[in-house]
Design a protein around this motif. Sequence first.
Motif, PDB file in Angstrom:
ATOM      1  N   GLU A 142       0.830  -1.213   0.000  1.00  0.00           N
ATOM      2  CA  GLU A 142       0.000   0.000   0.000  1.00  0.00           C
ATOM      3  C   GLU A 142       0.859   1.256   0.000  1.00  0.00           C
ATOM      4  N   GLU A 143       1.974   1.229   0.731  1.00  0.00           N
ATOM      5  CA  GLU A 143       2.867   2.396   0.745  1.00  0.00           C
ATOM      6  C   GLU A 143       3.477   2.622  -0.632  1.00  0.00           C
ATOM      7  N   LYS A 144       3.911   1.547  -1.267  1.00  0.00           N
ATOM      8  CA  LYS A 144       4.486   1.665  -2.614  1.00  0.00           C
ATOM      9  C   LYS A 144       3.444   2.179  -3.604  1.00  0.00           C
ATOM     10  N   ASN A 145       2.210   1.677  -3.497  1.00  0.00           N
ATOM     11  CA  ASN A 145       1.140   2.128  -4.388  1.00  0.00           C
ATOM     12  C   ASN A 145       0.836   3.606  -4.169  1.00  0.00           C
ATOM     13  N   ALA A 146       0.813   4.031  -2.901  1.00  0.00           N
ATOM     14  CA  ALA A 146       0.556   5.448  -2.605  1.00  0.00           C
ATOM     15  C   ALA A 146       1.651   6.319  -3.196  1.00  0.00           C
ATOM     16  N   ASP A 147       2.889   5.896  -3.072  1.00  0.00           N
ATOM     17  CA  ASP A 147       4.007   6.650  -3.630  1.00  0.00           C
ATOM     18  C   ASP A 147       3.884   6.751  -5.152  1.00  0.00           C
ATOM     19  N   GLU A 148       3.541   5.647  -5.786  1.00  0.00           N
ATOM     20  CA  GLU A 148       3.377   5.635  -7.239  1.00  0.00           C
ATOM     21  C   GLU A 148       2.238   6.560  -7.667  1.00  0.00           C
ATOM     22  N   LYS A 149       1.129   6.520  -6.939  1.00  0.00           N
ATOM     23  CA  LYS A 149      -0.011   7.400  -7.247  1.00  0.00           C
ATOM     24  C   LYS A 149       0.399   8.859  -7.135  1.00  0.00           C
ATOM     25  N   LEU A 150       1.149   9.194  -6.096  1.00  0.00           N
ATOM     26  CA  LEU A 150       1.614  10.578  -5.932  1.00  0.00           C
ATOM     27  C   LEU A 150       2.518  10.987  -7.091  1.00  0.00           C
ATOM     28  N   SER A 151       3.391  10.095  -7.529  1.00  0.00           N
ATOM     29  CA  SER A 151       4.249  10.395  -8.684  1.00  0.00           C
ATOM     30  C   SER A 151       3.420  10.624  -9.939  1.00  0.00           C
ATOM     31  N   GLN A 152       2.414   9.778 -10.140  1.00  0.00           N
ATOM     32  CA  GLN A 152       1.548   9.936 -11.312  1.00  0.00           C
ATOM     33  C   GLN A 152       0.826  11.276 -11.282  1.00  0.00           C
ATOM     34  N   LEU A 153       0.323  11.658 -10.117  1.00  0.00           N
ATOM     35  CA  LEU A 153      -0.368  12.946 -10.008  1.00  0.00           C
ATOM     36  C   LEU A 153       0.580  14.101 -10.296  1.00  0.00           C
ATOM     37  N   ALA A 154       1.772  14.018  -9.739  1.00  0.00           N
ATOM     38  CA  ALA A 154       2.748  15.081  -9.968  1.00  0.00           C
ATOM     39  C   ALA A 154       3.071  15.207 -11.453  1.00  0.00           C
ATOM     40  N   GLU A 155       3.291  14.069 -12.098  1.00  0.00           N
ATOM     41  CA  GLU A 155       3.723  14.061 -13.494  1.00  0.00           C
ATOM     42  C   GLU A 155       2.582  14.285 -14.470  1.00  0.00           C
ATOM     43  N   SER A 156       1.330  14.134 -14.013  1.00  0.00           N
ATOM     44  CA  SER A 156       0.199  14.280 -14.937  1.00  0.00           C
ATOM     45  C   SER A 156      -0.367  15.699 -14.953  1.00  0.00           C
ATOM     46  N   GLY A 157       0.301  16.623 -14.316  1.00  0.00           N
ATOM     47  CA  GLY A 157      -0.166  17.997 -14.431  1.00  0.00           C
ATOM     48  C   GLY A 157       0.115  18.893 -13.243  1.00  0.00           C
ATOM     49  N   ILE A 158       0.204  18.352 -12.060  1.00  0.00           N
ATOM     50  CA  ILE A 158       0.395  19.208 -10.881  1.00  0.00           C
ATOM     51  C   ILE A 158       1.738  19.918 -10.949  1.00  0.00           C
ATOM     52  N   ASN A 159       2.803  19.209 -11.306  1.00  0.00           N
ATOM     53  CA  ASN A 159       4.109  19.864 -11.395  1.00  0.00           C
ATOM     54  C   ASN A 159       4.113  20.925 -12.487  1.00  0.00           C
ATOM     55  N   ASP A 160       3.507  20.626 -13.643  1.00  0.00           N
ATOM     56  CA  ASP A 160       3.443  21.618 -14.721  1.00  0.00           C
ATOM     57  C   ASP A 160       2.681  22.857 -14.281  1.00  0.00           C
ATOM     58  N   SER A 161       1.582  22.667 -13.584  1.00  0.00           N
ATOM     59  CA  SER A 161       0.808  23.805 -13.086  1.00  0.00           C
ATOM     60  C   SER A 161       1.643  24.635 -12.118  1.00  0.00           C
ATOM     61  N   ALA A 162       2.434  23.966 -11.294  1.00  0.00           N
ATOM     62  CA  ALA A 162       3.280  24.688 -10.344  1.00  0.00           C
ATOM     63  C   ALA A 162       4.380  25.467 -11.062  1.00  0.00           C
ATOM     64  N   VAL A 163       4.951  24.885 -12.105  1.00  0.00           N
ATOM     65  CA  VAL A 163       6.032  25.547 -12.848  1.00  0.00           C
ATOM     66  C   VAL A 163       5.505  26.738 -13.644  1.00  0.00           C
ATOM     67  N   HIS A 164       4.389  26.543 -14.308  1.00  0.00           N
ATOM     68  CA  HIS A 164       3.873  27.566 -15.215  1.00  0.00           C
ATOM     69  C   HIS A 164       2.945  28.552 -14.526  1.00  0.00           C
ATOM     70  N   GLY A 165       2.589  28.272 -13.292  1.00  0.00           N
ATOM     71  CA  GLY A 165       1.806  29.228 -12.506  1.00  0.00           C
ATOM     72  C   GLY A 165       0.444  29.555 -13.091  1.00  0.00           C
ATOM     73  N   ASN A 166      -0.123  28.629 -13.859  1.00  0.00           N
ATOM     74  CA  ASN A 166      -1.403  28.951 -14.478  1.00  0.00           C
ATOM     75  C   ASN A 166      -2.585  28.740 -13.545  1.00  0.00           C
ATOM     76  N   GLY A 167      -2.301  28.226 -12.347  1.00  0.00           N
ATOM     77  CA  GLY A 167      -3.368  28.061 -11.358  1.00  0.00           C
ATOM     78  C   GLY A 167      -4.277  26.886 -11.600  1.00  0.00           C
ATOM     79  N   ALA A 168      -4.070  26.160 -12.687  1.00  0.00           N
ATOM     80  CA  ALA A 168      -4.935  25.030 -12.972  1.00  0.00           C
ATOM     81  C   ALA A 168      -4.523  23.849 -12.127  1.00  0.00           C
ATOM     82  N   ALA A 169      -5.467  23.210 -11.557  1.00  0.00           N
ATOM     83  CA  ALA A 169      -5.212  21.991 -10.793  1.00  0.00           C
ATOM     84  C   ALA A 169      -6.134  20.917 -11.292  1.00  0.00           C
ATOM     85  N   ARG A 170      -5.628  19.711 -11.417  1.00  0.00           N
ATOM     86  CA  ARG A 170      -6.444  18.602 -11.894  1.00  0.00           C
ATOM     87  C   ARG A 170      -7.014  17.837 -10.754  1.00  0.00           C
TER      88      ARG A 170
END
Length: 170
Positions: A142-170
């Motif tokens: 479960e810990e490994k799955n949670a870590d993987e899910k967090l990585s997927q969320l970061a890479e699927s748009g959250i990090n881009d939103s943070a870098v580009h400052g467009n305020g969009a959150a998925r």
Amino acid sequence: MPEVHSLHDVFVHELRDMYNAEQQITKALPKLIKAAESEDLREAFETHLDETHSQIDRLEQAFDLLDEKARGVACDGMSGILSEGRMVLEDGMPGPIRDAALIGAAQRVEHYETAVYGTLIAWAKAMGQNQIADLLTSNLQEEKNADEKLSQLAESGINDSAVHGNGAAR
């Protein structure tokens, strides 16, 4: 740590340390849920809160199998990691940046838990405690799955939103 005469003694101490760590996490996750701007991130934190309650139940089962009282000892490692994570909540970061930072803080927690559970599983197997190893393996997965899910969320748009400052959150 109390007087140690065997691997069993260290094992029980570390189980108690992890029991306390998981309890600390159940208190921290609701704050992360509230702070997350991304609905997907909130849902991931909510799911992991439910899993953490199940992990505590499995740790209690492990204590029962050892004929030991289920009680925690202060987990300073988790306290420190969570203390650093609280700074994310207090720094007043805008939503997408805060979400990226929350993911980073949560992944530190997951990595700590992964390391401890891996060690506990190896020790349980070495001592012939296969039922306990199985319980702890469920927690580790479960810990490994949670870590993987967090990585997927970061890479699927959250990090881009943070870098580009467009305020969009998925």
